[in-house]
Structure formats: C-alpha cells, structure tokens
Design a protein around this motif. Structure first.
Motif, PDB file in Angstrom:
ATOM      1  N   ALA A  84       0.822  -1.207   0.000  1.00  0.00           N
ATOM      2  CA  ALA A  84       0.000   0.000   0.000  1.00  0.00           C
ATOM      3  C   ALA A  84       0.858   1.260   0.000  1.00  0.00           C
ATOM      4  CB  ALA A  84      -0.932   0.002   1.213  1.00  0.00           C
ATOM      5  N   PHE A  85       2.087   1.156   0.532  1.00  0.00           N
ATOM      6  CA  PHE A  85       2.961   2.328   0.603  1.00  0.00           C
ATOM      7  C   PHE A  85       3.683   2.572  -0.718  1.00  0.00           C
ATOM      8  CE2 PHE A  85       2.351   1.010   4.959  1.00  0.00           C
ATOM      9  CZ  PHE A  85       2.218   2.204   5.643  1.00  0.00           C
ATOM     10  N   TRP A  86       4.342   1.526  -1.250  1.00  0.00           N
ATOM     11  CA  TRP A  86       5.117   1.761  -2.469  1.00  0.00           C
ATOM     12  C   TRP A  86       4.220   2.039  -3.668  1.00  0.00           C
ATOM     13  CZ3 TRP A  86       4.530  -0.802  -6.970  1.00  0.00           C
ATOM     14  CH2 TRP A  86       4.040  -2.115  -6.968  1.00  0.00           C
ATOM     15  N   ALA A  87       3.074   1.338  -3.750  1.00  0.00           N
ATOM     16  CA  ALA A  87       2.218   1.504  -4.926  1.00  0.00           C
ATOM     17  C   ALA A  87       1.646   2.914  -5.011  1.00  0.00           C
ATOM     18  CB  ALA A  87       1.092   0.474  -4.899  1.00  0.00           C
ATOM     19  N   SER A  88       1.409   3.524  -3.861  1.00  0.00           N
ATOM     20  CA  SER A  88       0.848   4.876  -3.865  1.00  0.00           C
ATOM     21  C   SER A  88       1.899   5.942  -4.150  1.00  0.00           C
ATOM     22  CB  SER A  88       0.165   5.173  -2.519  1.00  0.00           C
ATOM     23  OG  SER A  88       1.108   5.103  -1.462  1.00  0.00           O
ATOM     24  N   SER A  89       3.188   5.580  -4.029  1.00  0.00           N
ATOM     25  CA  SER A  89       4.251   6.564  -4.263  1.00  0.00           C
ATOM     26  C   SER A  89       5.018   6.322  -5.557  1.00  0.00           C
ATOM     27  CB  SER A  89       5.238   6.552  -3.085  1.00  0.00           C
ATOM     28  OG  SER A  89       5.853   5.273  -2.951  1.00  0.00           O
ATOM     29  N   ALA A  90       4.894   5.133  -6.151  1.00  0.00           N
ATOM     30  CA  ALA A  90       5.618   4.821  -7.387  1.00  0.00           C
ATOM     31  C   ALA A  90       5.006   5.578  -8.561  1.00  0.00           C
ATOM     32  CB  ALA A  90       5.578   3.321  -7.653  1.00  0.00           C
ATOM     33  N   THR A  91       5.868   6.065  -9.448  1.00  0.00           N
ATOM     34  CA  THR A  91       5.378   6.858 -10.578  1.00  0.00           C
ATOM     35  C   THR A  91       4.824   5.986 -11.702  1.00  0.00           C
ATOM     36  OG1 THR A  91       7.638   6.907 -11.461  1.00  0.00           O
ATOM     37  CG2 THR A  91       6.916   8.785 -10.121  1.00  0.00           C
ATOM     38  N   GLY A  92       5.323   4.770 -11.832  1.00  0.00           N
ATOM     39  CA  GLY A  92       4.825   3.889 -12.876  1.00  0.00           C
ATOM     40  C   GLY A  92       5.903   2.951 -13.381  1.00  0.00           C
ATOM     41  N   PHE A  93       5.554   2.195 -14.429  1.00  0.00           N
ATOM     42  CA  PHE A  93       6.483   1.248 -15.044  1.00  0.00           C
ATOM     43  C   PHE A  93       6.262   1.260 -16.547  1.00  0.00           C
ATOM     44  CE2 PHE A  93       7.524  -2.989 -16.665  1.00  0.00           C
ATOM     45  CZ  PHE A  93       8.837  -3.138 -16.212  1.00  0.00           C
ATOM     46  N   ASP A  94       7.342   1.400 -17.284  1.00  0.00           N
ATOM     47  CA  ASP A  94       7.270   1.389 -18.755  1.00  0.00           C
ATOM     48  C   ASP A  94       6.251   2.403 -19.278  1.00  0.00           C
ATOM     49  OD1 ASP A  94       8.012   0.604 -21.280  1.00  0.00           O
ATOM     50  OD2 ASP A  94       6.729  -1.167 -21.329  1.00  0.00           O
ATOM     51  N   GLY A  95       6.214   3.563 -18.627  1.00  0.00           N
ATOM     52  CA  GLY A  95       5.331   4.633 -19.079  1.00  0.00           C
ATOM     53  C   GLY A  95       3.896   4.511 -18.636  1.00  0.00           C
ATOM     54  N   LYS A  96       3.568   3.471 -17.882  1.00  0.00           N
ATOM     55  CA  LYS A  96       2.187   3.261 -17.421  1.00  0.00           C
ATOM     56  C   LYS A  96       2.121   3.515 -15.914  1.00  0.00           C
ATOM     57  CE  LYS A  96       0.641   1.881 -21.430  1.00  0.00           C
ATOM     58  NZ  LYS A  96       1.881   2.170 -22.194  1.00  0.00           N
TER      59      LYS A  96
END
Length: 632
Positions: free
Chosen positions: A466-478
């Motif tokens: 719940a912590f990393w997913a809300s702060s991560a910008t994305g992956f491969d442009g998504k």
C-alpha cells in the motif's frame, strides 16, 4: 659479543601521554577488549607479508626455507599470552620508531587532534592516519614484552613497557631470540588472565576475527605442547573463482549463515576503481528465522586485508538484509571501531557499489533463470518490495525483477513486463488492489468490472504494498492506479463477458443516487453509479485525492491515521436489489434502512466493522421483519 650487544639497557620516554591515549582507545576507538588479539595477529601477518616482499629482491632473508606462520602461545600458570611470527622483525631503530613514538606522531599535537576528533564526524579520517593497534594490548596487559630480530641481522632486541609512561629497549641474547621475526608477550592483568588463557576463548576469537588472514595461525595451549593449526591462511573470497568448487562455496555459506540449506545464488566478484574490494555473497535457499526482525539488519562481515573489522557491518539497505556476504577491502583502516569505519568515504563507496551489483545479479537471475528466481522471490519478495518504497533511486531495477499475484495468475510469478505486454486496448494504467491476503482481495467486489473487461489487476497482499504503490510513478510509461480509489476510467475498455453487460435505467439510477446521498451525507463524500461493479450491489472507494483505503487501514491500525476521509459509495444500477430499491424510494423508512445496510455491507466487504453496530442490527431486524410480513 659485539659492542652493540654489550651496550647497557637504555630508557626512553614515550612521545605521547599513554594514559590519555589508552583512555581514548577504550572509549573512542575500540568497541571491545577482545580486539587486541585481532590487532596483534594483524601486525604479525603484516610482518610476514613485508618479509615475503623484501625476499623478492634478497632471497637470503628467507634462505632457511621456514614457512611463514603465526603462533599464539598460552601459559595459564604464568598468566601470559604470546603472539609469535617469523616475519621481518625489527632492529633497534625500528623498535624505537614503531613502538616508542606512539602513532608515529612524535608530538602532543596527535593527542590534541584526537581530543578534537572524539565527537567529530571526521574522527575516522583522523584515526586512520595513525598506527595504534599494538597499544590495544595494554587494555588487557600490565606489561608487554616484545622480543624481536630483524631478518638478515645478527642482533636481537627486547622492548618492555608497562604502558604508563616509558619503555625500555635492551639487547637480547641470540639464544633467547627468534631466528627472525617477533615475539609479543602479554603479561595479562588480573581481570584478563582467566579469559585470555583459555584455549577455546582464543580459538573462538581467532576464528571470528582473524581466520582469513593470509598467514597460517597455530595455537599452543600450554608450554611444551605441540602447535595446533586453527587458521589455514587462505580466505576463500581471495581465491580465483575457477579455483573454488561448488562444495567449498556451500560449506563457506553454511558456516557464514549458520543455516544448513544450499545457497540459491552465489555471487563472487572483485571491484577496482575508486575503491578496491572483494565480495562473496549468497542468497539463502530458505528464509532466515530473523528475516522480519524489527531491527532489519543485514548479515555482512567486513574485512580489511582479510582481518575482520565488523561481523555485522551496515553494508546493505534493509530490503537486502536476507543476503549473507563478506566484503574485504585493503583501502579501509584497521585500527578504528566499526562505528568510525562506517563514516569513512571509501566505506560509503563500497556500500553503494555492493548494493548496485547485488541488484544487477538478481535481475540477471530473473531474466536468465526465471524458475530459480521465482523461488527466491517466494522467500524474499515481501522484503525486496520494501525497497520500492525506501529506495527511489533503485526503484526501476526492483520493479523490473518484481513478481506479483494477479487476477490472471493468482498463484504469483507475474512480471510487470509481461503485464504491460498484455494490456487491453484503451487500457492506460497498471491496476492494482491492496489488502490482506491474495485470496481475500481476489474476491473483492471492486474487481468485478475489470474482470468483465478482461483487465488484469495486481493482487497486492503484503503490508508494504500500500505504501510503495501509492508513491511509485509507474512502469514502462504506465502509471499505477488503485482500483479502490477515484474513478475507474475503464468505460472505454470493451466488455469481453457478454453476460456482464448492464441493463440500466439512467433516470431511475439518478433518482436513487440523489436519495441515497441525502441519507448518507454524514458518512460518505459521494454516491455514484459504478463502472467497476457487475455482480455486487455496492462497494466503497477512496476519494480521488488522499489515501487509498488499504493505506488508511494500515495507518489506523498503528495509531498514525490522519483525519479519515469520507469514502465514496458506488452502486451497481443493474443489480436486482438496487433496481427494487429504485422502485421503493417512496417508502422513506424502508429506503433509508436499506441504503444504510448497503453502506455497512460494503464496509464489511472491505474488512471494516459496520458504522454503528447497534443501528446496523436494528435496521437488519426491521428490514427482515418487513420482508417476512410481505411474504405472509
């Protein structure tokens, strides 16, 4: 007898305040008294290395053919411990220079600098400039005697001191002197005699701190006994990889980790450049028992020239704490405590380089041996994902190797690369749902509309998700998008399951939504028609801006939740219950009870308690009573 050996003993005054220096060592430099043996063995090993080097240009220095070795001899009756080497030895001038002028400073300026540095962040740099390891012997000895003979010379010398202000140098008869090298005799003080004359104590200390020095070490347990080899003089990590068998790696790993499994991955390399160091690292084949210890410390042993500096060096970020490794660098100072070493600039460079290389090797394993990596991820994925939150600099590398359970692959092992390769037409985000347990969140009503459209959703069941997913910008442009927060944005994705297409009445739905909003205005931010529901009547969603529902629950459970935002209630206008209520908006009492029950049912589906348990029970009884009356 030559004129030199007939000369009377000479007394000299130390060129520093020894009492002050010993105080500094005990309180500022050395963390524990045991370290004296490491220092003396290190000096003995250096003496052997120096003679080996000098013999390259003057083979007569080692013409006796005696193999280099270090002996630690105990005499419990006399209360002495001796460290003996057959290295280069010292002549009189070298004795005065090496042992008479403490730290080779020769002035009180050394002590003044030490005094300034005691509480300074640059203390490590200052201490590392001075060779003071020998004087740690005075932490355990009332008197220290050094008997030495320089290789290739015909004179020998005895150095004696009680460490209280002066020392004495006198000629040593050749019959009492070593053939070459030095004999350091510690007359132990009363509090040290019992501990440091016990063979098992000494063997343990050597095994822990000095077993990897390049010179073999023998132990003589009491006068007259034969030496027993306890250190082979060969560090596994110092050998070429081609010389080491898999069985040797396995044995070393088991000794290092204290586990009896086989390593899942062995990583061995030597780095050169700004800092020179060698690393031998292992990924365990099973979870260590302390993997989730609150301290989150790694198990890294740090050596300098094969002499242990720290057995639990802070070399790894917390999310790599499951790895077991040794790091050996000739660029690190020996004569400082582990705390001060860790402030060293070279140490910082090594720490960064080691973490980067280990992640590269894990990524390579994920790409080249996916089945093997899946086992590693099964054991340590929950820990590695901590880095997605804590280490933004390496987040992309971690996301590339990460594996997930998804609605398409609930058993796990799905990479984000594969996920992105299978995006549905018009899908613009990587969708996820976080909660407790993959099976439980797989049954969440918020997933229904995504399943109807064939959209894969990550099932994130570890607390850190719940912590990393809300702060991560994305992956491969998504970008990453929680399916339990904000609008679903899936209207443009075609429904693949015809049975899930909705039969809606927009006017009735609008009337229901407006009435329900009036009933629940004190507990919800909004009531709206849902795109994400297909079989359930209602669900709760976090507002577009703020915390995801799962993150709110985690923070609340730790007493750290901010003012909790009101959720959004989404309703499924195609559900029979909602359709029936749309037709009963005129029965205000029944309608209000039913809407509150829908709200509480949605809370229960999210693992929450009803908003008001007593009111929930009363409403349920009233609605059931009306239903029973209607049937009768």
């Amino acid at each position: 007898m030559t004129d030199e050996t007939a000369a009377p003993a000479e007394k000299h005054v130390f060129q520093a305040d020894v009492a002050r220096l010993l105080h500094l060592m005990v309180h500022s430099i050395y963390s524990e008294r045991d370290i004296f043996l490491r220092e003396l063995i290190s000096n003995a090993a250096d003496a052997c290395e120096k003679l080996r080097y000098e013999a390259n240009s003057d083979s007569a220095l080692t013409q006796d053919g005696e193999a280099f070795s270090i002996k630690v001899a105990l005499d419990p009756e006399a209360g002495t411990l001796s460290v003996i080497d057959n290295g280069v030895g010292m002549n009189r001038d070298e004795l005065n220079s090496a042992l008479g002028t403490i730290a080779n400073s020769g002035t009180r300026a050394f002590l003044e600098k030490m005094k300034v540095a005691e509480n300074s962040p640059n203390a490590a740099e200052l201490i590392g400039q001075f060779g003071i390891g020998f004087y740690s012997a005075f932490m355990v000895a009332d008197r220290v005697v050094v008997e030495t003979r320089r290789a290739g010379e015909e004179t020998a010398w005895r150095w004696t001191s009680d460490g209280k202000g002066d020392y004495e140098v006198s000629p040593l008869p050749l019959g009492e002197a070593p053939a070459r090298g030095s004999r350091v005799i510690l007359h132990l003080n009363e509090e040290s005699k019992e501990a440091y004359t016990k063979p098992y104590t000494i063997e343990r200390l050597i095994s822990e701190h000095s077993s990897a020095v390049a010179t073999p070490i023998d132990l003589v347990e009491k006068p007259g006994e034969e030496p027993r080899r306890i250190g082979e003089g060969a560090a596994l990590w110092a050998k070429n990889k081609s010389e080491i068998t898999p069985e040797q790696y396995k044995d070393f790993y088991q000794n290092l980790s204290g586990q009896f499994d086989e390593p899942a991955l062995t990583i061995h390399w030597k780095a050169e450049g700004r800092a020179e160091y060698t690393v031998l690292a292992f990924v365990p084949g099973s979870r260590p028992f302390d993997l989730f210890d609150p301290s989150r410390k790694g198990k890294a042993k740090l050596y300098s020239r094969r002499v242990l500096i720290s057995k639990d060096a802070d070399l790894l970020p917390g999310y790599l704490r499951f790895m077991r490794l040794v790091v050996d660098s000739p660029d690190l100072p020996l004569n400082v405590s582990r705390e001060l070493v860790q402030q060293n600039a070279v140490y910082a460079a090594i720490k960064k380089g080691v973490a980067n290389r280990l992640l590269q090797e894990l990524t390579k394993l994920a790409e080249n041996e996916p089945d093997k990596f899946d086992e590693v991820w099964k054991h340590f994925g929950a820990v590695l994902k901590e880095g997605l939150y804590e280490d933004p600099e390496r987040r992309d590398a971690l996301l590339k190797m990460a594996r997930f359970a998804t609605t398409e692959k609930p058993e796990g092992g799905r990479s984000l690369t594969d996920y992105v390769a299978n995006l549905r037409p018009n899908q613009t985000a990587i969708y996820y749902i976080a909660g407790d347990g993959a099976e439980r969140i797989a049954a969440s009503p918020q997933l229904e509309g995504f399943r109807a459209r064939g959209v894969e959703v990550l099932l994130l069941s570890d607390p850190v998700d719940a912590f990393w997913a809300s702060s991560a910008t994305g992956f491969d442009g998504k970008p990453f998008k929680s399916i339990t927060q904000g609008s679903a944005d899936i209207k443009d994705i075609e429904v693949t399951d015809e049975s899930q297409k909705k039969d809606e009445n927009p006017e009735a739905s609008a009337k229901f939504v407006a009435a329900a909003k009036g009933v629940l205005e004190s507990v919800v931010e909004d009531v709206r028609v849902s795109d994400r529901l297909s079989t359930s009547p209602a669900c709760l969603i976090a507002p577009e801006f703020g915390l995801d529902l799962r993150l709110q629950q985690i923070l609340a459970s730790h007493g750290q939740a901010p003012d909790k935002a009101k959720p959004v209630l989404e309703i499924n206008p195609a559900h029979p219950l909602v359709k029936a209520l749309e037709a009963r908006t005129g029965d205000q009492a029944l309608f209000e009870d039913a809407v509150w029950l829908l709200f509480d049912e949605a809370r229960l589906m999210d693992g929450e308690q009803p908003h008001d348990s007593s009111a929930f029970a009363a409403r349920l009884i009233r609605v059931l009573g009306k239903a029973a009356g209607a049937q009768s």
